[in-house]
Write a protein that holds these residues in place. Structure first.
Motif, PDB file in Angstrom:
ATOM      1  N   GLY A 128      79.085  63.457 -38.914  1.00 43.54           N
ATOM      2  CA  GLY A 128      79.949  63.679 -37.894  1.00 43.54           C
ATOM      3  C   GLY A 128      80.023  62.321 -37.040  1.00 43.54           C
ATOM      4  N   ARG A 129      79.517  61.110 -37.814  1.00 49.43           N
ATOM      5  CA  ARG A 129      79.519  59.638 -37.143  1.00 49.43           C
ATOM      6  C   ARG A 129      79.814  58.766 -38.207  1.00 49.43           C
ATOM      7  NH1 ARG A 129      73.357  59.727 -35.338  1.00 49.43           N
ATOM      8  NH2 ARG A 129      73.401  61.828 -35.495  1.00 49.43           N
ATOM      9  N   PRO A 130      80.973  58.949 -38.829  1.00 45.05           N
ATOM     10  CA  PRO A 130      81.457  57.824 -39.903  1.00 45.05           C
ATOM     11  C   PRO A 130      81.438  56.457 -39.403  1.00 45.05           C
ATOM     12  CG  PRO A 130      83.252  59.058 -39.140  1.00 45.05           C
ATOM     13  CD  PRO A 130      82.123  59.834 -38.574  1.00 45.05           C
ATOM     14  N   ASP A 131      81.789  56.268 -38.052  1.00 48.44           N
ATOM     15  CA  ASP A 131      81.726  54.886 -37.464  1.00 48.44           C
ATOM     16  C   ASP A 131      80.376  54.107 -37.406  1.00 48.44           C
ATOM     17  OD1 ASP A 131      80.938  57.090 -35.430  1.00 48.44           O
ATOM     18  OD2 ASP A 131      81.446  55.392 -33.995  1.00 48.44           O
ATOM     19  N   GLN A 132      79.274  55.002 -37.468  1.00 48.06           N
ATOM     20  CA  GLN A 132      78.073  54.614 -37.092  1.00 48.06           C
ATOM     21  C   GLN A 132      77.126  54.542 -38.641  1.00 48.06           C
ATOM     22  OE1 GLN A 132      77.846  56.602 -33.068  1.00 48.06           O
ATOM     23  NE2 GLN A 132      75.934  56.609 -34.021  1.00 48.06           N
ATOM     24  N   VAL A 133      77.877  54.657 -39.928  1.00 46.57           N
ATOM     25  CA  VAL A 133      77.460  54.621 -41.172  1.00 46.57           C
ATOM     26  C   VAL A 133      77.683  53.085 -41.837  1.00 46.57           C
ATOM     27  CG1 VAL A 133      77.056  55.646 -43.222  1.00 46.57           C
ATOM     28  CG2 VAL A 133      77.489  56.978 -41.228  1.00 46.57           C
ATOM     29  N   ILE A 134      77.062  52.584 -42.255  1.00 49.30           N
ATOM     30  CA  ILE A 134      77.050  51.323 -42.997  1.00 49.30           C
ATOM     31  C   ILE A 134      76.294  50.882 -43.995  1.00 49.30           C
ATOM     32  CG2 ILE A 134      75.308  49.925 -41.232  1.00 49.30           C
ATOM     33  CD1 ILE A 134      77.529  47.737 -41.117  1.00 49.30           C
ATOM     34  N   GLY A 135      76.696  50.336 -45.175  1.00 45.28           N
ATOM     35  CA  GLY A 135      75.773  49.980 -46.295  1.00 45.28           C
ATOM     36  C   GLY A 135      74.903  48.728 -46.219  1.00 45.28           C
ATOM     37  N   VAL A 136      73.736  48.693 -46.677  1.00 42.65           N
ATOM     38  CA  VAL A 136      73.066  47.547 -46.642  1.00 42.65           C
ATOM     39  C   VAL A 136      72.290  47.633 -47.991  1.00 42.65           C
ATOM     40  CG1 VAL A 136      71.333  45.916 -45.767  1.00 42.65           C
ATOM     41  CG2 VAL A 136      72.870  47.085 -44.348  1.00 42.65           C
ATOM     42  N   HIS A 137      72.791  46.628 -48.742  1.00 44.63           N
ATOM     43  CA  HIS A 137      72.099  46.589 -50.550  1.00 44.63           C
ATOM     44  C   HIS A 137      70.935  45.639 -50.292  1.00 44.63           C
ATOM     45  CE1 HIS A 137      72.284  46.093 -54.748  1.00 44.63           C
ATOM     46  NE2 HIS A 137      71.414  46.710 -54.571  1.00 44.63           N
ATOM     47  N   PHE A 138      69.684  46.264 -50.014  1.00 45.77           N
ATOM     48  CA  PHE A 138      68.587  45.359 -50.022  1.00 45.77           C
ATOM     49  C   PHE A 138      68.201  45.277 -51.653  1.00 45.77           C
ATOM     50  CE2 PHE A 138      67.972  47.235 -45.797  1.00 45.77           C
ATOM     51  CZ  PHE A 138      67.496  46.434 -45.240  1.00 45.77           C
ATOM     52  N   MET A 139      67.573  44.151 -52.012  1.00 43.60           N
ATOM     53  CA  MET A 139      67.096  43.625 -53.329  1.00 43.60           C
ATOM     54  C   MET A 139      65.644  43.743 -53.365  1.00 43.60           C
ATOM     55  SD  MET A 139      70.179  42.778 -54.250  1.00 43.60           S
ATOM     56  CE  MET A 139      71.523  42.420 -53.295  1.00 43.60           C
ATOM     57  N   ASN A 140      65.209  43.727 -54.399  1.00 43.38           N
ATOM     58  CA  ASN A 140      63.703  44.247 -54.821  1.00 43.38           C
ATOM     59  C   ASN A 140      62.839  42.964 -55.301  1.00 43.38           C
ATOM     60  OD1 ASN A 140      61.517  46.093 -54.800  1.00 43.38           O
ATOM     61  ND2 ASN A 140      61.705  46.122 -56.920  1.00 43.38           N
ATOM     62  N   PRO A 141      61.663  42.578 -54.671  1.00 43.27           N
ATOM     63  CA  PRO A 141      61.038  43.198 -53.714  1.00 43.27           C
ATOM     64  C   PRO A 141      61.556  42.816 -52.277  1.00 43.27           C
ATOM     65  CG  PRO A 141      59.681  41.516 -54.782  1.00 43.27           C
ATOM     66  CD  PRO A 141      61.079  41.484 -55.614  1.00 43.27           C
ATOM     67  N   VAL A 142      61.739  43.836 -51.370  1.00 39.58           N
ATOM     68  CA  VAL A 142      62.525  43.546 -50.379  1.00 39.58           C
ATOM     69  C   VAL A 142      61.821  42.409 -49.151  1.00 39.58           C
ATOM     70  CG1 VAL A 142      63.276  44.751 -48.275  1.00 39.58           C
ATOM     71  CG2 VAL A 142      63.182  45.835 -50.428  1.00 39.58           C
ATOM     72  N   PRO A 143      60.398  42.481 -49.305  1.00 39.12           N
ATOM     73  CA  PRO A 143      60.067  41.456 -48.363  1.00 39.12           C
ATOM     74  C   PRO A 143      60.271  40.055 -48.745  1.00 39.12           C
ATOM     75  CG  PRO A 143      58.577  43.129 -48.372  1.00 39.12           C
ATOM     76  CD  PRO A 143      59.383  43.497 -49.583  1.00 39.12           C
ATOM     77  N   MET A 144      60.510  39.678 -50.159  1.00 37.71           N
ATOM     78  CA  MET A 144      60.661  38.414 -50.628  1.00 37.71           C
ATOM     79  C   MET A 144      62.022  38.046 -50.720  1.00 37.71           C
ATOM     80  SD  MET A 144      57.363  37.725 -50.941  1.00 37.71           S
ATOM     81  CE  MET A 144      57.405  36.530 -51.976  1.00 37.71           C
ATOM     82  N   LYS A 145      63.022  38.836 -50.495  1.00 37.62           N
ATOM     83  CA  LYS A 145      64.322  38.466 -50.938  1.00 37.62           C
ATOM     84  C   LYS A 145      64.935  38.183 -49.624  1.00 37.62           C
ATOM     85  CE  LYS A 145      64.287  39.322 -55.276  1.00 37.62           C
ATOM     86  NZ  LYS A 145      64.153  38.287 -56.051  1.00 37.62           N
ATOM     87  N   PRO A 146      65.692  36.862 -49.579  1.00 37.65           N
ATOM     88  CA  PRO A 146      66.012  36.393 -48.154  1.00 37.65           C
ATOM     89  C   PRO A 146      67.588  37.069 -47.820  1.00 37.65           C
ATOM     90  CG  PRO A 146      66.541  34.852 -49.881  1.00 37.65           C
ATOM     91  CD  PRO A 146      65.873  35.873 -50.528  1.00 37.65           C
TER      92      PRO A 146
END
Length: 283
Positions: A128-146
């Motif tokens: 019920g909140r499509p305006d508050q949904v966004i995609g973020v594609h993190f890369m693996n391993p997450v802490p190491m990818k800038p």
């Protein structure tokens, strides 16, 4: 201080939780399985202790763990300001989770879809909140990818984009803007490469070792495509290729049968202890 929910305690979820905790955030990590949460905490502690050896910053592992609360089920997400969702690339499972979170979370909570292929607008449509949904594609391993891919859906508001950029900046991530097209940039290319590499093994053209050696030695890649598949998860690779195939209805995305066989056999890569390579024990 924002409280960030992380849904899914697999490889990606653990990496996201670690990255958030290392950058000063309070994290609520949830999963449907207590064992998965315990495993994630052990992995986070190990990765945090090894951070400097792996080329990252020195990290206080005890402080990282102290910033992470775990819980079974989405009920613990009720007071979070963001939820970063990382469960398996299975539409039925994601749809059910987003419906639950939509009922549980505060009205202002932003839902961040960490997906490698699913269209963000499709995910937003079940809330019920499509305006508050966004995609973020993190890369693996997450802490190491800038860098990450930042993907607004059709209804995503400018305020949601702003808040998400702010969070990503605090995590030390550069956001690369991408339109909401299935697979985005990275997986439109990467999944085709991994899938075709699997076909080479499936057809007996070359071993996994030979395929990866060409990419490392000839192209300068730090990892070959099948080593990458084991790191990401062979099952995740299969699900992503299937989503691309279904979405674009294009034969070039036809999943390699070997990926299906390995997924059915539990040969999921590092997380199961064996994939294209044998890791001895579950990593």
């Amino acid at each position: 201080m924002s409280v960030i929910g992380v849904a899914g305690a697999g490889v990606m979820g653990a990496g996201v939780a670690q990255n958030l905790a290392q950058t000063g955030h309070q994290v609520v990590l949830i999963d449907k399985d207590r064992q998965a949460l315990d495993t994630a905490l052990r992995k986070i502690e190990t990765q945090a202790r090894m951070s400097r050896l792996l080329g990252g910053p020195a990290v206080d592992a005890a402080a990282v763990l102290a910033s992470i609360t775990t819980a079974v089920g989405p009920g613990a997400l009720a007071e979070t300001d963001f939820v970063i969702e990382n469960i398996t690339e299975n539409w039925e499972l994601k749809r059910e989770l987003y419906r639950e979170m939509d009922q549980i979370c505060k009205p202002e909570t932003v839902f961040v879809v960490n997906t490698s292929a699913l269209p963000i607008t499709k995910v937003a449509s079940v809330t019920g909140r499509p305006d508050q949904v966004i995609g973020v594609h993190f890369m693996n391993p997450v802490p190491m990818k800038p860098a990450v891919e930042l993907i607004p859906g059709h209804h995503t508001s400018a305020e949601t984009v702003r808040r998400t950029r702010e969070l990503l900046g605090a995590m030390g991530k550069k956001a690369v803007d991408v339109k909401d097209a299935c697979g985005f940039i990275s997986n439109r290319v990467l999944m085709l490469t991994v899938n075709e590499a699997a076909f080479l093994v499936h057809e007996g053209v070359a071993t996994a070792e030979a395929v990866d050696e060409v990419f490392r030695s000839c192209f300068g890649h730090p990892m070959g495509p099948l080593e990458t598949a084991d790191l990401i998860g062979v099952d995740t690779i299969l699900y992503s290729v299937e989503v691309l195939y279904e979405h674009y209805n294009d034969g070039k995305y036809r999943p390699c049968p070997l990926l299906r066989t390995m997924t059915d056999a539990g040969l999921h890569g590092r997380k199961s202890g064996r994939g294209f390579y044998d890791y001895g024990t579950s990593a």
